[in-house]
Design a protein around this motif. Structure first.
Motif, short mmCIF file in Angstrom:
data_model
loop_
_atom_site.label_atom_id
_atom_site.label_comp_id
_atom_site.label_asym_id
_atom_site.label_seq_id
_atom_site.Cartn_x
_atom_site.Cartn_y
_atom_site.Cartn_z
N LYS A 136 -100.08 -6.27 -23.13
CA LYS A 136 -98.84 -6.83 -23.66
C LYS A 136 -98.92 -6.99 -25.17
O LYS A 136 -97.95 -6.72 -25.89
N ILE A 137 -100.08 -7.42 -25.66
CA ILE A 137 -100.26 -7.58 -27.10
C ILE A 137 -100.11 -6.24 -27.81
O ILE A 137 -99.44 -6.12 -28.84
N LEU B 67 -96.44 -5.21 -27.92
CA LEU B 67 -95.67 -5.98 -28.89
C LEU B 67 -96.00 -5.57 -30.32
O LEU B 67 -95.12 -5.46 -31.17
N ILE B 68 -97.28 -5.31 -30.59
CA ILE B 68 -97.67 -4.85 -31.92
C ILE B 68 -97.11 -3.46 -32.19
O ILE B 68 -96.69 -3.15 -33.30
N ILE C 158 -95.49 -8.67 -36.37
CA ILE C 158 -95.28 -9.82 -35.50
C ILE C 158 -96.33 -10.89 -35.76
O ILE C 158 -97.50 -10.59 -36.00
N LEU D 164 -98.67 -14.44 -34.97
CA LEU D 164 -99.42 -14.96 -33.83
C LEU D 164 -98.56 -15.91 -33.00
O LEU D 164 -98.64 -15.92 -31.77
N GLU E 81 -95.30 -15.77 -32.62
CA GLU E 81 -94.36 -14.96 -31.83
C GLU E 81 -95.06 -14.29 -30.67
O GLU E 81 -94.52 -14.21 -29.55
N LEU E 82 -96.29 -13.81 -30.89
CA LEU E 82 -97.07 -13.20 -29.81
C LEU E 82 -97.32 -14.21 -28.70
O LEU E 82 -97.14 -13.90 -27.51
N LYS F 286 -94.11 -14.84 -26.73
CA LYS F 286 -93.63 -13.71 -25.93
C LYS F 286 -94.50 -13.45 -24.71
O LYS F 286 -94.00 -13.01 -23.66
N LEU G 226 -104.67 -17.24 -27.17
CA LEU G 226 -104.31 -16.02 -27.90
C LEU G 226 -105.33 -15.75 -29.01
O LEU G 226 -105.74 -14.61 -29.22
N TRP H 20 -100.37 -5.52 -38.45
CA TRP H 20 -101.37 -5.12 -37.47
C TRP H 20 -101.48 -3.61 -37.42
O TRP H 20 -100.50 -2.91 -37.62
#
Length: 223
Positions: free
Chosen positions: A167-168, A171-172, A178, A180, A182-183, A186, A194, A218
């Protein structure tokens, strides 16, 4: 691990690596541990301090710390200086290197003599998994079995080792700036969790951060 200059540096380097594999508080003091650190890391830290205090530094066999998906094992050459049947029954501590243990006590990184075994044994209460202490003529070992489904990783096509990492990466990939926060929102995980996962992913070369936390971005290293 690269060679370190002294025992304190080894302790810090090993502790840093272990923190990426264990549940532990997110806001540590400068010594690396939070004030109320009643965590998996606290149990393993106590074992690590005793591991260093009981090591035979003149032996031709090196002390080892092995981290597997299902266990963490600390092994020293030679037997424990006390009978394991008496461990936890006596308040008398008999480390092979008492000055090393005294150093960690003064740094408030170890329990008083005789109480460390209680902290190590709290692992089972915290995780539901067993911790075993073994000793023979040739070696002594403390083994922490990892909780079920913790750090049991399965390879995925994108190079991640579990669903959260996948998932990370997704999202990246969609937004490389994005944050941390927001990660965490989400994927619905606590900030400290995290942070541990991100640190692990960086260590494994899956992702890296370019630039500052505020204005950087990232990069996915392993596609």
């Amino acid at each position: 691990m690269q060679e370190q200059e002294n025992i304190w540096d080894y302790f810090k380097a090993i502790s840093y690596r272990l923190r990426t594999r264990l549940d532990n508080p997110y806001s540590p003091l400068p010594n690396g541990f939070a004030p109320d650190d009643e965590s998996q890391m606290y149990c393993v830290r106590e074992a690590l301090v005793n591991f260093l205090a009981h090591a035979d530094y003149f032996s031709e066999i090196h002390s080892t710390v092995r981290v597997y998906d299902n266990s963490i094992e600390l092994q020293n050459p030679g037997s424990f200086p006390v009978d394991l049947k008496m461990v936890g029954l006596s308040l008398v501590s008999q480390p092979r290197n008492p000055n090393i243990l005294r150093f960690f006590k003064l740094a408030k990184l170890s329990e008083n003599g005789g109480y460390g075994i209680d902290k190590i044994n709290e692992w089972q209460q915290l995780t539901g998994s067993e911790v075993t202490i073994n000793s023979s003529i040739t070696y002594s070992e403390v083994k922490f079995l990892m909780p079920i489904n913790t750090n049991q990783r399965q390879s995925t096509p994108n190079g991640a080792n579990n669903d959260v990492e996948s998932k990370i990466l997704a999202l990246i990939g969609a937004d490389n700036k994005i944050s941390l926060k927001e990660l965490a929102n989400k994927i619905d995980v606590p900030g400290r969790t995290l942070d541990r996962i991100i640190t692990s992913m960086k260590g494994k070369g899956i992702i890296k951060r370019v630039g500052s936390a505020r204005s950087g971005h990232w990069e996915i290293v392993k596609p």
